[in-house]
Design an enzyme around this catalytic site. Structure first.
Site, PDB file in Angstrom:
ATOM      1  N   GLU A 150      43.711  42.194  49.683  1.00  0.00           N
ATOM      2  CA  GLU A 150      42.440  41.651  50.168  1.00  0.00           C
ATOM      3  C   GLU A 150      41.421  42.762  50.399  1.00  0.00           C
ATOM      4  O   GLU A 150      40.252  42.614  50.044  1.00  0.00           O
ATOM      5  CB  GLU A 150      42.696  40.895  51.474  1.00  0.00           C
ATOM      6  N   ASP A 151      41.825  43.869  50.973  1.00  0.00           N
ATOM      7  CA  ASP A 151      40.857  44.844  51.481  1.00  0.00           C
ATOM      8  C   ASP A 151      40.771  46.154  50.695  1.00  0.00           C
ATOM      9  O   ASP A 151      39.985  47.014  51.041  1.00  0.00           O
ATOM     10  CB  ASP A 151      41.189  45.186  52.950  1.00  0.00           C
TER      11      ASP A 151
END
Ligand code: MN
Length: 647
Positions: A75-76
């Site tokens: 996700e990051d």
């Protein structure tokens, strides 16, 4: 917190774990998150490390812990799921994927946000329950560090945790996580109440400890005199549970919190009952306060004996008695009897997944999400009663449930047809309220139909939902019959099959279930009615042969699959019924990026279940892909299409 702290924690309960993979995951995550900071200003890697540590405290398997370390990378950071799969294998990748998907929810309004988020969490976890553990650990660490966020964000996260994650933790029986999530959520959602309560608790703590110590000494001596080895402890009370109890009983803090609570942990079940005997002999038991959750465990598998007695100082004392194993389950949920391999084959594990399956069965499309949330709120928190079928099977119901609730809890077909019941041998009307321990024999009649009036007195979400569904189905029928049949069939032909006969009415034959992409052939049955078979269909071949020999009128027509990019199809699956089956099929379809409009299942034989899915199809290849994947699901016997219509 360092990597070494995590490794030591894992070694405490599983010294055999190969730490190379854990180390590798840590280094991988550290590199991926390099330069990123938490809201607190700390290096980001501390968050996945704490998450993994919480998972280790719950004694989870190495794959889950590795997924905990990696849960934010996709996700990051620039890391992709393929990278994870390559480095750590498919199992880890699938857990990280599940956790990422839950995170990527589209936030619209708050109500539907929670509804949708419960739905997604459940969907993701039906495939692999360990996704939920990763998510719970992630949320728990975020809650512990929530002070670094803006107030508005604090409240949003806290509300989600209180309404979505704490109930899930409760259902999975992870008491330690549930308590902490609730207390932390309360701190941000009701800061004043939280402050007041914690002041009270701290103030009364010393006095209470002395009291506990006195009773504990007396009880310990009694146990030794009777030759029983057990550990007696004071029991911590959690702020949120104190608050809920005050709300429920409409009383003040003193009345609740002055209660002295003890817990006795021993070796065997036999000793548990002996200890209760000793306690009741020593102090006067308070009537109706003895609960036997050993003989009848709670749905989340919690087991204990509960009692309350009038203590030496004339005040009530609550006592819980359980074995070491029951205690481990109470604190750690299914993680406590986690098998390092073959998790799915665990009986107890299956029981705990039953509620997930039920929810998936009940919940048909996104429109019902609000109802789903209401259901979770009601069914999670209210008190349960235990009733019995004539054969002695336990049926757990909400307090205040009536005959109809019971009938639906046994089976929806019994609910639909019930006209009355015998409770403990006496005939009673449908709306009669049931009590703990009632034995109920339902009377059914084949011409009975669910009535809207029932909604006024049923209590359980399952009964409500089934009645609404039945009423809806009844009212739906006339509308369907007045539709222009011809127009409908024409649409069908437009979508899935083209034909050399203009305006043909196409019927997919049941003998060979042609699926998109199969080589097919059509023959005219009568007028413009064309039946479509697979070319290799034996009964079609036989029919053709027979027609030729007898020189009967037989005409074959050309038919072909049409690739229409957006159509609604009805997809049927027949399978042997078993726990988790419906969820598995549903997840298999969802994994093909298909949008499902509705999903239903019904029993069509003693062991056979028919599942019907209405979904959006993106052409022939897409349907072929779904059919192929679904037929590979264990216990699936047959897949077929029916009643196709164009949007
Ligand atoms: Mn995270």
């Amino acid at each position: 917190m360092r990597l070494g702290t995590l490794i030591n924690k894992i070694k405490e309960y599983n010294p055999k774990v190969d730490m190379v993979l854990v180390r590798k995951a840590y280094e991988f995550a550290e590199k991926a998150h390099a330069g990123q900071k938490r809201a607190s200003g700390e290096p980001f890697i501390l968050h996945p490390l704490h998450t993994a540590y919480i998972l280790a405290e719950l004694k989870l398997d190495p794959v889950t812990i590795v997924a905990g370390l990696l849960h934010d990378t996709v996700e990051d950071t620039s890391v992709t799921l393929e990278d994870i799969q390559k480095e750590f294998g498919a199992e880890v990748a699938s857990l990280v994927d599940g956790a990422t998907k839950i995170k990527r929810l589209g936030v619209q309004d708050m109500e539907s946000y929670h509804a949708e988020s419960i739905r997604k969490v459940i969907m993701a976890s039906a495939r692999d329950i360990r996704v939920i553990f990763v998510k719970l650990a992630d949320k728990l660490h975020n809650m512990r560090t929530l002070e670094h966020f803006r107030p508005e964000k604090q409240r949003r996260i806290a509300k989600e945790v209180r309404d979505v994650y704490a109930p899930i933790a409760y259902r999975l029986g992870i008491a330690s996580v549930k308590w902490e999530l609730e207390d932390l959520a309360m701190k941000y959602l009701q800061p004043e109440t939280y402050q007041t309560l914690s002041v009270y608790v701290n103030k009364s703590a010393k006095q209470r400890e002395e009291e506990v110590a006195r009773i504990k000494a007396v009880l310990e001596k009694e146990l030794i005199d009777n030759g029983i080895h057990a550990i007696v402890t004071g029991r911590p009370k959690h702020l949120y549970s104190v608050y809920r109890k005050m709300e429920r009983k409409k009383c003040c803090f003193e009345e609740i919190y002055d209660l002295t609570a003890l817990r006795v942990i021993t070796k065997t079940v036999k000793e548990c009952y002996e200890i209760i005997g000793i306690v009741h002999n020593k102090w006067r038991p308070i009537p109706n306060r003895f609960d036997d959750y050993i003989a009848m465990p709670k749905p989340n598998l919690y087991q204990s004996l509960h009692t309350a007695v009038v203590g030496p100082e004339g005040k009530p004392v609550e006592i819980q008695v359980r074995t070491e194993e029951m205690h481990a389950v109470a604190e750690g949920g299914i993680a406590a009897h986690w098998k390092y391999k073959g998790v799915v084959a665990d009986d107890k594990f299956d029981t705990q997944l039953d509620w997930l399956k039920q929810i998936l069965d009940w919940q048909r499309d996104a429109k019902d999400s609000k109802e789903l949330v209401d259901m979770l709120k009601i069914d999670f928190f209210e008190d349960e009663i235990f009733t019995f079928t004539p054969k002695g099977k336990v049926v757990e119901l909400l307090k205040g449930s009536c005959i109809v609730d019971f009938a639906y809890a046994v089976h929806s077909s019994i609910g639909d047809k019930c006209i009355g019941a015998k409770v403990n041998g006496k005939f009673v009307p449908l709306r009669s309220i049931l009590k703990n321990g009632d034995v109920i024999e339902i009377v059914t009649a084949s011409n009975q139909k669910p009535s809207r009036d029932w909604l006024k007195f049923v209590r359980t979400s399952k009964a409500k939902q089934k009645i609404r569904q039945a009423i809806k189905e009844v009212t739906d029928i006339p509308i369907a019959t007045i539709k222009d049949v011809k127009a409908e069939k024409k649409e069908l032909e437009d979508w899935i099959i083209g034909s050399s006969v203009p305006d043909a009415r196409i019927k997919l034959s049941k003998c060979c279930n042609p699926l998109p992409g199969d080589p097919i052939v059509g023959h005219v049955i009568i007028g413009k009615k064309v039946s479509v078979h697979r070319i290799d269909c034996a009964s079609y071949q036989a029919m053709k042969h027979k027609a030729k020999r007898s020189k009967a009128n037989y005409s074959e027509v050309g038919v072909f699959w049409v690739d229409n990019p957006s159509s609604i199809i009805e997809f049927y699956v027949e399978a042997l019924n078993r726990t988790g089956l419906f969820a598995e099929i549903l997840n298999t379809i969802i994994k093909t990026q298909t949008s499902i409009k509705s999903a239903k299942a019904k029993l069509i034989g003693p062991h056979l279940v028919e599942c019907r899915f209405t979904m959006e199809a993106r052409g022939v290849n897409h349907v072929q892909d779904i059919a192929r994947k679904v037929s590979k699901v264990q216990d699936v016997k047959r897949v077929y299409l029916a009643e196709v219509e164009k949007e």
